[in-house]
Design a protein around this motif. Sequence first.
Motif, PDB file in Angstrom:
ATOM      1  N   LEU A 327      42.647  43.968  48.594  1.00 43.65           N
ATOM      2  CA  LEU A 327      41.344  43.784  47.964  1.00 43.65           C
ATOM      3  C   LEU A 327      41.563  43.107  46.620  1.00 43.65           C
ATOM      4  O   LEU A 327      42.435  43.506  45.851  1.00 43.65           O
ATOM      5  CB  LEU A 327      40.649  45.127  47.779  1.00 43.65           C
ATOM      6  CG  LEU A 327      40.300  45.826  49.090  1.00 43.65           C
ATOM      7  CD1 LEU A 327      39.755  47.207  48.819  1.00 43.65           C
ATOM      8  CD2 LEU A 327      39.301  45.002  49.880  1.00 43.65           C
ATOM      9  N   GLN A 328      40.774  42.073  46.392  1.00 42.21           N
ATOM     10  CA  GLN A 328      41.000  41.267  45.198  1.00 42.21           C
ATOM     11  C   GLN A 328      40.116  41.719  44.045  1.00 42.21           C
ATOM     12  O   GLN A 328      38.918  41.926  44.210  1.00 42.21           O
ATOM     13  CB  GLN A 328      40.713  39.789  45.499  1.00 42.21           C
ATOM     14  CG  GLN A 328      41.656  39.194  46.516  1.00 42.21           C
ATOM     15  CD  GLN A 328      43.098  39.190  46.046  1.00 42.21           C
ATOM     16  OE1 GLN A 328      43.357  39.025  44.869  1.00 42.21           O
ATOM     17  NE2 GLN A 328      44.021  39.373  46.974  1.00 42.21           N
ATOM     18  N   ALA A 329      40.709  41.881  42.932  1.00 40.58           N
ATOM     19  CA  ALA A 329      39.946  42.137  41.713  1.00 40.58           C
ATOM     20  C   ALA A 329      39.810  40.821  40.972  1.00 40.58           C
ATOM     21  O   ALA A 329      40.661  39.948  41.111  1.00 40.58           O
ATOM     22  CB  ALA A 329      40.677  43.153  40.853  1.00 40.58           C
ATOM     23  N   SER A 365      37.068  50.737  40.088  1.00 40.61           N
ATOM     24  CA  SER A 365      36.533  49.589  40.815  1.00 40.61           C
ATOM     25  C   SER A 365      35.897  50.072  42.110  1.00 40.61           C
ATOM     26  O   SER A 365      36.400  50.995  42.744  1.00 40.61           O
ATOM     27  CB  SER A 365      37.640  48.593  41.161  1.00 40.61           C
ATOM     28  OG  SER A 365      38.346  48.267  39.991  1.00 40.61           O
ATOM     29  N   TRP A 367      34.549  48.661  45.814  1.00 40.78           N
ATOM     30  CA  TRP A 367      34.475  47.557  46.750  1.00 40.78           C
ATOM     31  C   TRP A 367      33.537  47.909  47.896  1.00 40.78           C
ATOM     32  O   TRP A 367      33.356  49.090  48.224  1.00 40.78           O
ATOM     33  CB  TRP A 367      35.850  47.266  47.352  1.00 40.78           C
ATOM     34  CG  TRP A 367      36.758  46.477  46.484  1.00 40.78           C
ATOM     35  CD1 TRP A 367      36.779  45.122  46.348  1.00 40.78           C
ATOM     36  CD2 TRP A 367      37.798  46.977  45.657  1.00 40.78           C
ATOM     37  NE1 TRP A 367      37.775  44.755  45.473  1.00 40.78           N
ATOM     38  CE2 TRP A 367      38.423  45.875  45.033  1.00 40.78           C
ATOM     39  CE3 TRP A 367      38.270  48.245  45.367  1.00 40.78           C
ATOM     40  CZ2 TRP A 367      39.478  46.008  44.152  1.00 40.78           C
ATOM     41  CZ3 TRP A 367      39.324  48.389  44.485  1.00 40.78           C
ATOM     42  CH2 TRP A 367      39.919  47.280  43.879  1.00 40.78           C
ATOM     43  N   SER A 368      32.985  46.893  48.486  1.00 38.11           N
ATOM     44  CA  SER A 368      32.265  47.096  49.729  1.00 38.11           C
ATOM     45  C   SER A 368      33.273  46.968  50.863  1.00 38.11           C
ATOM     46  O   SER A 368      34.077  46.023  50.892  1.00 38.11           O
ATOM     47  CB  SER A 368      31.160  46.053  49.869  1.00 38.11           C
ATOM     48  OG  SER A 368      30.802  45.944  51.217  1.00 38.11           O
ATOM     49  N   GLU A 369      33.217  47.897  51.781  1.00 36.69           N
ATOM     50  CA  GLU A 369      34.163  47.842  52.891  1.00 36.69           C
ATOM     51  C   GLU A 369      33.830  46.676  53.812  1.00 36.69           C
ATOM     52  O   GLU A 369      34.717  46.081  54.437  1.00 36.69           O
ATOM     53  CB  GLU A 369      34.118  49.161  53.654  1.00 36.69           C
ATOM     54  CG  GLU A 369      35.192  49.297  54.709  1.00 36.69           C
ATOM     55  CD  GLU A 369      35.001  50.537  55.558  1.00 36.69           C
ATOM     56  OE1 GLU A 369      34.284  51.446  55.130  1.00 36.69           O
ATOM     57  OE2 GLU A 369      35.560  50.574  56.656  1.00 36.69           O
ATOM     58  N   ARG A 372      34.369  43.305  51.616  1.00 36.01           N
ATOM     59  CA  ARG A 372      35.631  43.362  50.883  1.00 36.01           C
ATOM     60  C   ARG A 372      35.518  42.710  49.510  1.00 36.01           C
ATOM     61  O   ARG A 372      36.475  42.170  48.977  1.00 36.01           O
ATOM     62  CB  ARG A 372      36.755  42.723  51.687  1.00 36.01           C
ATOM     63  CG  ARG A 372      36.984  43.564  52.909  1.00 36.01           C
ATOM     64  CD  ARG A 372      38.027  43.071  53.797  1.00 36.01           C
ATOM     65  NE  ARG A 372      38.091  43.966  54.943  1.00 36.01           N
ATOM     66  CZ  ARG A 372      38.645  43.665  56.079  1.00 36.01           C
ATOM     67  NH1 ARG A 372      39.186  42.489  56.252  1.00 36.01           N
ATOM     68  NH2 ARG A 372      38.670  44.522  57.043  1.00 36.01           N
ATOM     69  N   MET A 373      34.324  42.732  48.996  1.00 39.18           N
ATOM     70  CA  MET A 373      34.114  42.178  47.665  1.00 39.18           C
ATOM     71  C   MET A 373      33.950  43.324  46.668  1.00 39.18           C
ATOM     72  O   MET A 373      33.524  44.420  47.021  1.00 39.18           O
ATOM     73  CB  MET A 373      32.840  41.320  47.624  1.00 39.18           C
ATOM     74  CG  MET A 373      32.870  40.112  48.534  1.00 39.18           C
ATOM     75  SD  MET A 373      34.158  38.960  48.069  1.00 39.18           S
ATOM     76  CE  MET A 373      33.386  38.225  46.658  1.00 39.18           C
ATOM     77  N   LEU A 374      34.257  42.992  45.454  1.00 42.09           N
ATOM     78  CA  LEU A 374      34.097  43.962  44.384  1.00 42.09           C
ATOM     79  C   LEU A 374      32.602  44.143  44.105  1.00 42.09           C
ATOM     80  O   LEU A 374      31.876  43.172  43.895  1.00 42.09           O
ATOM     81  CB  LEU A 374      34.807  43.460  43.124  1.00 42.09           C
ATOM     82  CG  LEU A 374      35.053  44.462  42.022  1.00 42.09           C
ATOM     83  CD1 LEU A 374      36.057  45.500  42.465  1.00 42.09           C
ATOM     84  CD2 LEU A 374      35.544  43.749  40.781  1.00 42.09           C
ATOM     85  N   VAL A 375      32.143  45.352  44.132  1.00 37.91           N
ATOM     86  CA  VAL A 375      30.727  45.625  43.878  1.00 37.91           C
ATOM     87  C   VAL A 375      30.497  45.906  42.399  1.00 37.91           C
ATOM     88  O   VAL A 375      29.569  45.400  41.774  1.00 37.91           O
ATOM     89  CB  VAL A 375      30.263  46.833  44.720  1.00 37.91           C
ATOM     90  CG1 VAL A 375      28.854  47.233  44.337  1.00 37.91           C
ATOM     91  CG2 VAL A 375      30.348  46.519  46.189  1.00 37.91           C
ATOM     92  N   ARG A 377      32.638  47.272  38.590  1.00 38.59           N
ATOM     93  CA  ARG A 377      33.900  47.601  37.958  1.00 38.59           C
ATOM     94  C   ARG A 377      33.608  48.114  36.576  1.00 38.59           C
ATOM     95  O   ARG A 377      32.693  47.661  35.904  1.00 38.59           O
ATOM     96  CB  ARG A 377      34.773  46.351  37.874  1.00 38.59           C
ATOM     97  CG  ARG A 377      36.106  46.606  37.227  1.00 38.59           C
ATOM     98  CD  ARG A 377      37.192  45.910  38.018  1.00 38.59           C
ATOM     99  NE  ARG A 377      38.482  46.279  37.505  1.00 38.59           N
ATOM    100  CZ  ARG A 377      39.229  45.451  36.784  1.00 38.59           C
ATOM    101  NH1 ARG A 377      38.806  44.232  36.515  1.00 38.59           N
ATOM    102  NH2 ARG A 377      40.397  45.848  36.342  1.00 38.59           N
TER     103      ARG A 377
END
Lengths: 1072, 416
Positions: A327-329, A365, A367-369, A372-375, A377
């Motif tokens: 998962l990318q931050a 942080s 994320w949406s499963e 896979r995006m950061l929701v 932070r």
Amino acid sequence: VMQAHLQMADTPHNSVISLLKDAQSLLGEYYEPIRIAPGSLYHSALLFMPRCDLYMATHEDAQDIRLLSPRKSAWTSDILIFQREYSGDTRPIVVSPDDTLIAAVEGHAGALVRVWKTSTGRVLNTWSDLSFNGDFINLSRILAITFSLDGRELAIITLYTVHWWDPYTDVQRTQPMDLQLPSRLRERTDGNCVTARIPSQSVISEGGACVVVGFSDPVDLGSLQTVDLNTSKALVLLHDVAVLSVAISHDASRIASSLDDGRMRIWNAHNGDLLSAMDGSFDSPTVALAFTYRHSIVSMTVDGAVFLLDASGSDTPLRLRTPPVQLQAPEQFCASVLLDSYNASAISASVRSPLLAVATTESVSIWSEETRMLVARRRLYTSLGGGCALGSAVAFMSSRIELVVAPTQEPMSLWDFQDRQAANHGPPFDLLGGAVNSVSFSHDGCYVISGSDDPDLRIWETTSGALKASVQTGHTHPVTAAAFALPDRSLVLSGSDDGQVMHMELCEAESGRLLKHLDSSPHWQTSNQLIAFSGDGSQFVTITRYMSMSPTVLRLYQFSTGKVLAEEREIHHAKFTAISFLPDGSRIIAVCGSSLMSWSTEPPLRDPRTMTAGVAAHWQSQDALFSFACSPDSARIVSTSPCSVIHLWDARTDKKIRSATFALLGDEKSAPLYGWKLQHVLQYSPTTPGRFLSCSWAGVVRIWNDETLAIERTITATELALVTRDDISLSYSTITACYAPDGTKIAVAVEFDLNGECSNSRRLELRVHDVNAGHTVQMLAPIISYPAHEDPGVPNPPSVPLNMSLSFSRENIFFLRPGQPRVEVWSVLSKEHIGSLPSPLRTELTAFAMCSITGRLIVACNPKSIRHQVTETATVSSELVARSGLAEYDATVMCTSIMQDLFDANQTYLCVWDTLSLQLRSTLRIGHDGYQPPHHCIDQASRSISGKLSLQRDIVPAAAWIPRLQRPRFILSPDGWLMFILSPDSWLPRYYRVDDFGGEDHGIFFPLCNIPPNRRPPDGALLDSYHCPWGPVAAHGHIVAIGSLKGPVTIIDLTSLMLKIEKEGKLGAARV
Amino acid sequence: MRDQADLLQRPLREQVSKLVSVPLGTLQAADSLVVVIDALDECDKDAKGREGGELIPLLCAAFYSATSSVKLLITSRLEPTIQTTFEEVKQATSAQVVLKLHDIDRDVVQGDIRRYLVHSLRRVATHVPGLQDSDWPSDAIIELLVERAGVLFIWAATVVRFVDIDPFQNPCRRLDQVLSAAKNPSSSPYWKLDELYLQVLSQAVDVGDAPRQDADALVQCLRTVAGTVILLQRQLPPDALASLTGLDSLEARSMLKRLSSVLIVSDDEPVRALHPSFADFLTDSARCSDSRFLILEPVHHEAIAVRCLSVLNEHLRRDICSLGNSHMLAGRPNPDTGERIARCIKPELGYSCCYWFEHLGKCVETSTVLVELETFARTHILHWLECMSLLAEMEAAVTGVSRALHWCQVGFLAFR
């Protein structure tokens, strides 16, 4: 059309939703104040609400309130801050199934279990130790905690047993259930090898059906134990490497484990079948694992990378369709995660939605499963830098969307991450440790400087609360004082107190370069200290002798900086009894024994000139009765000596101009004790130059001309007495006198014993002498008779003359005989005794002081037993009022603080009257927290004077010198109508209306903004600070800054509330 | 209970222990005691949907371990869930006797009902001039009534209240109305009762020859009043109830009086249904065959929510109790304050404050309720919070806000 329809339908919905959300935030932030004081909603909550919809809709309720600082633009994203002490980590967190309770194990090794209510954030229960049937349960051995399905029981799972506790009380519900440990483990236990089996991580499934414990075992090289809590059935899964972390799915069907070498295993929780083995998927060991509600696995490696692994397949053995996705931050997600048995709580997956939250040392942080995006932070502001990098804990609410966030060093809060874009909010404050001990404004009020337990001073911007600078000092002890030294803020002054000595340092604000180590003498701790302010308040002088045989030290201070301008050591070995500036501030005059000493205030202090009156040494013991007065033009000093001699000095040259011996009159001659012959009052006429009055205890008032030192008029008690000479015993009369403000009249009070039938009573008469007419023109009646011996403290005949208090306002004369419960009032115009000032107190009053500048307030106090000190203190305070040129309310403040500090051991009252209306403006009962010996109190009083004086001045750094005391503080609003009291046991400052009877508590007051000490964002919620004792205060005009011993710096705007009160129409016209 | 005020909020196990086991322990061995628990079927259901499912085993265990001679008599409808519970208990404790009333000889029950009817109706007759000395009701009528009642005691009780409703109406005529009702046997065990309820309701809206509009208005009025009574979260006295119906106070009170055979109404006491079956009847379309009287819960909750909100919008204001500067409630007991709060916050306002969101949460979304809600949110949220603080219901306020918010969001999403 459809779209338009939708938009129309949106409108009411959206507005209602946003208003309700505002209400929710309002409740989160102000729940407790509203519960205690509903009226505060309009006075304070509305006042400090951010510019939200609710504010816009309702602010008409407060349209007369003006907020001077910028209004916050939005609520914080924390719906609720949980009451919490910083006792270490708060992990793991569990939320009850109905979301009403939250429980956590706190402390580094799990030292206590705590339960909160999610509606209010208040602690419901805390257990620091648990025991059952006398057996102590070691909380550090807790593997996991969970709630039962109905939320009414809390299961605490230790290595061998499950304890069911009632979260509402500390009652254990039922017998603990023994975990049916597998025989292998039993063997270990019997073989004394149990200490070697270290539970690496443990998790519990949703609803508490099954607990999984991972072990790293030097013998077995790791194993997994699962125990079904319903059936106590246990299952052991073996590994060849130590288990690092474990996870169990929500439905308790699958277990995941990660191993020391980076491999991962997925098991069937029911039968122990290995479903999948992942080798080489991860570079570094996985320290935290969690199942999402779709049976995916989210994992975090030791270097902080987060992976999502789709393990939702139903094949047996499970075939993973895709490799783990990292998962990318948005930015470098740097984190170091300590290997820790509670790491499981660093990851949480929502039960109802495809969301997963990961907490590291530095951020949380989400994320949406699915995408896979950061929701969202959020940065954390953990202050523990360096090697000790413990993770934080997160937990999703069961049925709501919010997330509980528990960073290691910050308040645990309920974070609504969806609505409010809270990611990355707040500046990355520098770390700050410990209590804020001192706060002070800059000269222009734009900045606040704070000193705390660490050696750094911090400078904050008043309006935004942003940290502007840190100044490193060399203090080794907590900084107890901090202030800007110059108006341009280029120098800062700080003080540190090691309990013995006050160290002060002057530093450059920008570079922190030490300019001067100012003072290391223990002058704040002394046992004998006198203090006086110059007329303009710019300087003050102290005389200190902290042990009876040590030299006395005189110091001249610059008030604004606290800098010692000059110092004189070993000036005299005798005790100083009075000190004062000349009215023009050019010289300092002090009384020592029978000598007057004088110093120029131009540093360096030149050799003192001693003006010795030439008195026999044995009178020095009476030196307290020696007095002096300065002429209003500062040209001359007149002093009396115990003999019938009066001296006139040139204040500029300290040369004696002349002395005069005067004839003692009949009663003075026959006085039984020599002290009765002393002239105890000297007062220059406020209007007629060169005239002053003297007054002897034995009943003679003289008016002098200071040119010739001739007596212009003598008024004897006989002349004043209404009764005939035969009836009274004037030998024992005492007299006191004072000038009217316009100098045309003198009020004289005389008290004497009655002879004859009434021989057992004393009698008081009050006269007004017209200076111009030259005779006593007004006979004020009636006379008050006191039964003799009514006061055991005043023997009859008295060996010590009564120190009566007399004051003359424009219309009235006020008189207090020590020991009486009333201040008597006579009207000058009607010549009548009006009565006494209405007092709610039945106990005796001992002293009062009237502000000589405005003549409006009289302060009387009830000290009960410690009478002696009061007399002295009252003198000091009236002296200060007279000399420092402060407005009337300063007198209140000072006397309040004096009373508070002096009479800690007793119930003490302070009454304030308006001398025009004769109405009682307030009565305050001052609380205490313990007995302190009187001499200590005196020190506190003089310290408080120096500190409190600064509150109402334009230049305030001396406020920083208020010592760190666990007792109430007082602040008066700029116009003197409101008094604020901060006390350690109160969550919020309380305010009182000074003109109200009884000093009734009028409510609590919300801060304007909080300056966060613990690297908290500036809009950080308030709740946390409620539980901190209030610390130092400083004021700049109508803005007051308050430090707290644990929490943030709080800034209060007094003006806003003032306007509020005015609106109610009760003040306004009566204003001075 | 005085020692531990929150005992009723405690877990059941603790309640039973403190309130039952401990007192039982103080009994002498020779003491004999019968404890009656009536209407177990009206008890709250446990997590598994069983009435008193947690309570009964605990109680039985407590009584079973008592040393003295104690008997526990539990009366209930024979719900399958209750039967299950007792089966479980039976295994754990000693033998128990189950007395099924419908298995009891019908004659025994009917004999009881007959005795009740004769006694009550004779008492009615003594108030009515002209009937005192007559032999009304005749034995034939009594027999008819007994036969109609079957084994339902509530039927007989309702008949008596129906007949006794008004001293100025002829009891004979009203009794005839009951007896002449159409016999419409159905499979429901309650059909006789339902029929009687229908009879009572029809009688309540009977306006004789009045125009149809009046009749419809009366039916509407009945539905509003009865619906409000059965759906309120907390029973209210007549005046407060009337203002929550939105009807004119006189109108509402007169309707309450018309319904007094099924409702318990007195001046200051909370209004409640005589028997819980009345609420079941009104809300169950299978039982309430006359659709005029059927209460649709979401619709009625909406009406109550609207009324609650409009009561709030009408009455809430700043400083509602005129407490002025005395803002502090906690820690300063002022004897006046409590009394003033009770005086200034009327029961209907207090009810609306505490329960508007409950009704809102159960209602369908309409523009009416949205308009009221928006007015409330725009103008009165702070006043409401003030009121909740005065009522010491701040926790309910927290719940209320989140409940209302949830309702709005879900409603909004559903609409989309």
